[in-house]
Write a protein that holds these residues in place. Structure first.
Motif, PDB file in Angstrom:
ATOM      1  N   MET A  99       0.809  -1.223   0.000  1.00  0.00           N
ATOM      2  CA  MET A  99       0.000   0.000   0.000  1.00  0.00           C
ATOM      3  C   MET A  99       0.841   1.272   0.000  1.00  0.00           C
ATOM      4  SD  MET A  99      -1.645   0.372   3.799  1.00  0.00           S
ATOM      5  CE  MET A  99      -0.666   0.819   5.242  1.00  0.00           C
ATOM      6  N   LEU A 100       2.113   1.169   0.374  1.00  0.00           N
ATOM      7  CA  LEU A 100       2.961   2.368   0.443  1.00  0.00           C
ATOM      8  C   LEU A 100       4.025   2.419  -0.648  1.00  0.00           C
ATOM      9  CD1 LEU A 100       3.566   2.371   4.309  1.00  0.00           C
ATOM     10  CD2 LEU A 100       1.895   3.729   3.057  1.00  0.00           C
ATOM     11  N   LYS A 101       3.981   1.499  -1.579  1.00  0.00           N
ATOM     12  CA  LYS A 101       5.085   1.338  -2.528  1.00  0.00           C
ATOM     13  C   LYS A 101       5.362   2.599  -3.352  1.00  0.00           C
ATOM     14  CE  LYS A 101       2.164  -0.812  -6.053  1.00  0.00           C
ATOM     15  NZ  LYS A 101       0.931  -0.432  -5.336  1.00  0.00           N
ATOM     16  N   GLU A 102       4.328   3.410  -3.633  1.00  0.00           N
ATOM     17  CA  GLU A 102       4.525   4.593  -4.469  1.00  0.00           C
ATOM     18  C   GLU A 102       4.500   5.895  -3.680  1.00  0.00           C
ATOM     19  OE1 GLU A 102       1.763   4.425  -7.679  1.00  0.00           O
ATOM     20  OE2 GLU A 102       2.763   2.731  -8.642  1.00  0.00           O
ATOM     21  N   LEU A 103       4.372   5.788  -2.356  1.00  0.00           N
ATOM     22  CA  LEU A 103       4.366   6.994  -1.527  1.00  0.00           C
ATOM     23  C   LEU A 103       5.779   7.385  -1.147  1.00  0.00           C
ATOM     24  CD1 LEU A 103       1.300   6.496   0.832  1.00  0.00           C
ATOM     25  CD2 LEU A 103       1.417   7.607  -1.389  1.00  0.00           C
ATOM     26  N   ASP A 104       6.013   8.666  -1.074  1.00  0.00           N
ATOM     27  CA  ASP A 104       7.342   9.181  -0.748  1.00  0.00           C
ATOM     28  C   ASP A 104       7.595   9.028   0.751  1.00  0.00           C
ATOM     29  OD1 ASP A 104       9.778  10.363  -1.004  1.00  0.00           O
ATOM     30  OD2 ASP A 104       9.021  12.411  -0.994  1.00  0.00           O
ATOM     31  N   ARG A 105       8.607   8.251   1.100  1.00  0.00           N
ATOM     32  CA  ARG A 105       9.013   8.061   2.502  1.00  0.00           C
ATOM     33  C   ARG A 105      10.513   8.316   2.564  1.00  0.00           C
ATOM     34  NH1 ARG A 105       9.096   3.080   3.310  1.00  0.00           N
ATOM     35  NH2 ARG A 105       8.646   2.903   5.533  1.00  0.00           N
ATOM     36  N   PRO A 106      10.956   9.552   2.384  1.00  0.00           N
ATOM     37  CA  PRO A 106      12.364   9.855   2.120  1.00  0.00           C
ATOM     38  C   PRO A 106      13.345   9.441   3.202  1.00  0.00           C
ATOM     39  CG  PRO A 106      11.121  11.860   2.588  1.00  0.00           C
ATOM     40  CD  PRO A 106      10.125  10.772   2.396  1.00  0.00           C
ATOM     41  N   ALA A 107      12.942   9.487   4.467  1.00  0.00           N
ATOM     42  CA  ALA A 107      13.891   9.176   5.539  1.00  0.00           C
ATOM     43  C   ALA A 107      13.783   7.740   6.016  1.00  0.00           C
ATOM     44  CB  ALA A 107      13.670  10.119   6.720  1.00  0.00           C
ATOM     45  N   ALA A 108      12.841   6.989   5.446  1.00  0.00           N
ATOM     46  CA  ALA A 108      12.625   5.608   5.880  1.00  0.00           C
ATOM     47  C   ALA A 108      13.318   4.645   4.922  1.00  0.00           C
ATOM     48  CB  ALA A 108      11.133   5.318   5.938  1.00  0.00           C
ATOM     49  N   GLU A 109      13.585   3.444   5.436  1.00  0.00           N
ATOM     50  CA  GLU A 109      14.164   2.400   4.596  1.00  0.00           C
ATOM     51  C   GLU A 109      13.124   1.914   3.587  1.00  0.00           C
ATOM     52  OE1 GLU A 109      17.216   1.104   4.661  1.00  0.00           O
ATOM     53  OE2 GLU A 109      17.993   2.232   6.377  1.00  0.00           O
ATOM     54  N   MET A 110      13.598   1.428   2.450  1.00  0.00           N
ATOM     55  CA  MET A 110      12.690   0.866   1.459  1.00  0.00           C
ATOM     56  C   MET A 110      12.025  -0.385   2.018  1.00  0.00           C
ATOM     57  SD  MET A 110      13.539  -0.613  -2.333  1.00  0.00           S
ATOM     58  CE  MET A 110      13.843   1.008  -3.028  1.00  0.00           C
ATOM     59  N   LEU A 111      10.732  -0.510   1.784  1.00  0.00           N
ATOM     60  CA  LEU A 111      10.000  -1.700   2.203  1.00  0.00           C
ATOM     61  C   LEU A 111      10.088  -2.762   1.113  1.00  0.00           C
ATOM     62  CD1 LEU A 111       6.833   0.023   3.692  1.00  0.00           C
ATOM     63  CD2 LEU A 111       8.574  -1.231   4.980  1.00  0.00           C
ATOM     64  N   TYR A 112      10.206  -4.015   1.538  1.00  0.00           N
ATOM     65  CA  TYR A 112      10.315  -5.126   0.595  1.00  0.00           C
ATOM     66  C   TYR A 112       9.097  -6.036   0.703  1.00  0.00           C
ATOM     67  CZ  TYR A 112      15.236  -3.803   0.345  1.00  0.00           C
ATOM     68  OH  TYR A 112      16.420  -3.104   0.163  1.00  0.00           O
ATOM     69  N   PHE A 113       8.633  -6.511  -0.450  1.00  0.00           N
ATOM     70  CA  PHE A 113       7.601  -7.539  -0.470  1.00  0.00           C
ATOM     71  C   PHE A 113       8.288  -8.890  -0.332  1.00  0.00           C
ATOM     72  CE2 PHE A 113       5.036 -10.724  -2.623  1.00  0.00           C
ATOM     73  CZ  PHE A 113       3.778 -10.519  -2.063  1.00  0.00           C
ATOM     74  N   ILE A 114       7.824  -9.689   0.628  1.00  0.00           N
ATOM     75  CA  ILE A 114       8.439 -10.984   0.904  1.00  0.00           C
ATOM     76  C   ILE A 114       7.648 -12.063   0.181  1.00  0.00           C
ATOM     77  CG2 ILE A 114       9.187 -12.581   2.710  1.00  0.00           C
ATOM     78  CD1 ILE A 114       8.759 -10.099   4.657  1.00  0.00           C
ATOM     79  N   GLY A 115       8.315 -12.812  -0.664  1.00  0.00           N
ATOM     80  CA  GLY A 115       7.650 -13.877  -1.394  1.00  0.00           C
ATOM     81  C   GLY A 115       7.507 -15.145  -0.569  1.00  0.00           C
ATOM     82  N   GLY A 116       6.562 -15.995  -0.954  1.00  0.00           N
ATOM     83  CA  GLY A 116       6.459 -17.318  -0.342  1.00  0.00           C
ATOM     84  C   GLY A 116       5.500 -17.443   0.815  1.00  0.00           C
ATOM     85  N   ILE A 117       4.860 -16.338   1.247  1.00  0.00           N
ATOM     86  CA  ILE A 117       3.923 -16.418   2.370  1.00  0.00           C
ATOM     87  C   ILE A 117       2.550 -16.842   1.852  1.00  0.00           C
ATOM     88  CG2 ILE A 117       2.823 -15.170   4.268  1.00  0.00           C
ATOM     89  CD1 ILE A 117       5.102 -13.119   4.060  1.00  0.00           C
ATOM     90  N   VAL A 118       1.985 -17.868   2.458  1.00  0.00           N
ATOM     91  CA  VAL A 118       0.609 -18.264   2.157  1.00  0.00           C
ATOM     92  C   VAL A 118      -0.080 -18.494   3.497  1.00  0.00           C
ATOM     93  CG1 VAL A 118      -0.906 -19.780   0.848  1.00  0.00           C
ATOM     94  CG2 VAL A 118       1.449 -19.416   0.069  1.00  0.00           C
ATOM     95  N   ALA A 119      -0.767 -17.477   3.973  1.00  0.00           N
ATOM     96  CA  ALA A 119      -1.383 -17.551   5.299  1.00  0.00           C
ATOM     97  C   ALA A 119      -2.508 -16.525   5.410  1.00  0.00           C
ATOM     98  CB  ALA A 119      -0.335 -17.300   6.382  1.00  0.00           C
TER      99      ALA A 119
END
Length: 712
Positions: A99-119
């Protein structure tokens, strides 16, 4: 007839009770269960087996405190507790990453999508059920008739709201998600937890600009698989205005905790909490606040600027460097202060000028860190505080930035408002040099006319000096304080004794400090989130607190009182009025478990949910029974070394064969050491059977009789 009427229920009271019960029901937030599917990646599962993991029973939603539900996850080391909790973390992280992938978060670390979760994560807010579903390529959130879905397809991302594909502003989507979800705050001070290298084997993706055949970046974005990096580094304490719904504490750099920094952060966070509770209740169990003193620390500000930039300004002193920049034509520094309605002059002392420089620094810092101010990011870094000869458009933009910060009142702007307030009060105070010495909070407020009658912790924060003033907290043991105050001594003597018996925060025991670090972290983040206006920003009002290894450094008495102390703290700070709160305690402590109803305990063994096999009513249960049945102590309650030694002795006493390890003398010595009277009695019976006719046995009996005063 009168008797019948007297026994009939009052319809008005009944209605009021129903309304009260309905309000309580609506004030709850709980995570019900996590369902892990068999298609989940083995790297994610670790030891966890596919299946349902139930955290709470709805019968206990109002058991602890209005607005607060508590559950516990227990099991032996290696049973899968951390693995299950990390699945929860990954799911919440993936929602944030989408939900935040295109929002500007200049001082924060990049968020990563983690593959393989099925829950699937099932939760309830009030009487409305919700579910967060994660698959290898999809994140979907459903609650109260609203659905949000993101699908990673061929590197792209398609998102839908209520089934319809959207091209909508994602900031609005994030705001809506926050209203239907929760913010997760986790604490884990174990040295072996959250080490980034342990997560580098996982498949992760970042949202990056596409590149053409020459490597040039394009306008479109896509999911890009990362060969290096670790998702967990992105969810430590970060400067994104609490948009991503998860934060892990304490901050780790390559798995290492900077405890000096933690101590500094804790001291600053604790000041408002201690001052607000000083006359009502105790934040630090067994201690009360005597006073907080502040020392002006100009070096704090120096560390914020590039040293070479400072050297290039042709003035020696720091305050002189600021004044030099301020008086130049078209300077950024002057435009910022103009935006706040503040000026500067050569007549001011170094504290007044340093406060103004700090205000300029903080203004640039906010513009560079927080997405709400991303429009002003082109103004550059904090080193531009000394920039001059700017054009009118730039100066107007700088001034607008200051005016916008001045109008807003969240945790982001707090330090700016503290500084402005102090500057304006100092302008009307004659003896400004007094602030060059150490001063108590009460002295500062008294001299400057600050109103210290605050209704809330947030109001108290506004009365504190800005970070240029470094605090030291002085406490006194509650029993010592009461003894002094109840004595017949003169007031001056009482004050002298109070001062003599105070200790600083750093002098507390490791267990006491651990409790403070944990609780102050929870309260700090919670109050920051509460300061965010729901109408304007991504603002969560449901909190999930995950407390792992909570008993680290705790004496059994601290373990016994921990849940009660935490609940009292939430009630006294009125945190449960601002949020619906769900607490997950991951523990090995039977004392913590004895505060839990059995329906709110998840038992794990070898990666499986074995709750159905446990039948003990845990609430208020005997600690020994809890150790045996709830913590899987198949070997009994005594230490394994003692157990094996006693078993070896029993085998020797029952056998007629010689044994090089044992003889009559050392067997007798061990029997005398055994603390359990029943076991000791049985061992003596075996000893008597083996050595009853020996001189050694008769001498032992005689010495025991003399010891017991029986004579022989």
């Amino acid at each position: 007839m009168d008797e019948i009427l007297e026994n009939m229920p009052d319809p008005y009271n009944t209605i009021e009770q129903e309304i009260e019960e309905e309000c309580k029901r609506m004030r709850t937030f709980t995570i019900r269960k996590i369902v892990v599917h068999d298609t989940c990646d083995e790297k994610i599962l670790k030891i966890i087996k596919p299946g349902e993991y139930v955290f709470t029973d709805s019968r206990y939603d109002h058991f602890f405190l209005e607005g607060v539900t508590v559950c516990s996850v227990v099991g032996k080391n290696g049973c899968g507790k951390s693995s299950l909790i990390e699945i929860l973390f990954r799911m919440v992280n993936n929602l944030g990453a989408m939900m935040l992938k295109e929002l500007d978060r200049p001082a924060a670390e990049m968020l990563y999508f983690i593959g393989g979760i099925v829950a699937d994560l099932h939760f309830s807010i009030g009487d409305k059920q919700g579910m967060l579903c994660c698959t290898r390529n999809t994140v979907a959130l459903e609650h109260d008739g609203h659905s949000f879905e993101w699908n990673k397809q061929d590197g792209k991302c398609v998102y839908r709201i209520n089934g319809e594909e959207q091209q909508k502003d994602e900031f609005e989507v994030a705001k809506n998600v926050a209203a239907h979800f929760f913010y997760l705050i986790s604490t884990n001070y174990s040295m072996q937890a959250y080490i980034d290298a342990d997560y580098r084997y996982e498949t992760i993706y970042s949202w990056q600009p596409k590149k053409d055949e020459y490597g040039e970046m394009l306008a479109d974005y896509e999911w890009h698989r990362e060969e290096t990096g670790s998702w967990i580094n992105s969810v430590f304490h970060k400067n994104d205005g609490y948009m991503c719904p998860i934060v892990l504490n304490p901050y780790r750099n390559s798995g290492q905790i900077d405890m000096a920094k933690e101590a500094h952060l804790t001291t600053n966070r604790l000041c408002a909490l201690l001052l607000q509770s000083k006359n009502e209740y105790q934040i630090v169990e067994g201690y009360r606040l005597v006073h907080i003193i502040y020392r002006f620390n100009q070096r704090y500000l120096l560390e914020k600027f590039d040293r070479q930039v400072l050297r290039d300004i042709p003035v020696e002193s720091v305050s002189g460097k600021f004044l030099y920049a301020y008086v130049q034509d078209n300077s950024y520094a002057k435009a910022i202060l103009d935006g706040y309605g503040i000026d500067a002059s050569r007549k001011m002392n170094y504290i007044e000028l340093t406060l103004r420089l700090y205000l300029v620094y903080k203004t640039f810092s906010i513009a560079n860190k927080y997405p709400q101010y991303s429009y002003f990011k082109p103004l550059g870094s904090v080193n531009n505080a000394f920039k001059n000869n700017s054009n009118k458009q730039e100066l107007q933009l700088v001034k607008e930035l200051a005016e916008m910060i001045n109008e807003r009142n969240t945790h982001i702007e707090l330090k700016v408002h503290q500084t402005i307030d102090l500057i304006r009060r100092l302008d009307n105070f004659e003896d400004k040099k007094v602030f060059e010495r150490v001063l108590a909070y009460e002295e500062i407020c008294g001299m400057l006319g600050v109103d210290t009658n605050c209704e809330s912790v947030m109001d108290r924060y506004n009365t504190l000096p800005p970070p240029l003033f470094q605090p030291t907290i002085y406490l006194i043991k509650d029993e010592v304080y009461k003894g002094i105050m109840e004595s017949n001594l003169e007031e001056t003597e009482k004050k002298a004794l109070l001062a003599k018996n105070t200790i600083t925060l750093s002098e507390l025991s490791s267990g006491e400090r651990q409790f403070i670090y944990t609780t102050s972290t929870l309260l700090y983040h919670s109050f920051n989130i509460l300061s965010i206006p729901q109408a304007e920003r991504v603002a969560y009002r449901n909190l999930c607190m995950v407390l792992e290894e909570v008993e680290i450094c705790f004496h059994p008495e601290y373990q016994r009182t921990f849940i009660n102390s935490l609940l009292k703290l939430m009630e006294r700070t009125k945190l449960n009025k601002g949020f619906r709160i769900f607490v997950i305690v991951v523990t090995h402590s039977p004392f913590v478990l004895s505060d839990m109803p059995k329906g709110n305990i998840l038992y794990l063994d070898n990666g499986k949910n074995v709750t159905s096999e446990k039948h003990l009513n845990t609430f208020g249960a005997n600690v020994n029974e809890l150790l045996c049945q709830s913590f899987f102590l198949s070997g009994g309650f005594m230490g394994e070394f003692a157990k094996q030694r006693i078993e070896s002795l029993v085998n020797y006493l029952k056998s007629d064969k010689p044994n090089e390890e044992w003889n009559a003398e050392n067997a007798k010595e061990l029997i005398e050491l055994v603390g359990d009277e029943v076991i000791q009695y049985q061992l003596r019976q075996l000893y008597a059977a083996k050595f009853g006719g020996s001189e050694s046995y008769r001498n032992w009996i005689a010495s025991e009789a003399r010891r017991l005063g029986m004579g022989v």
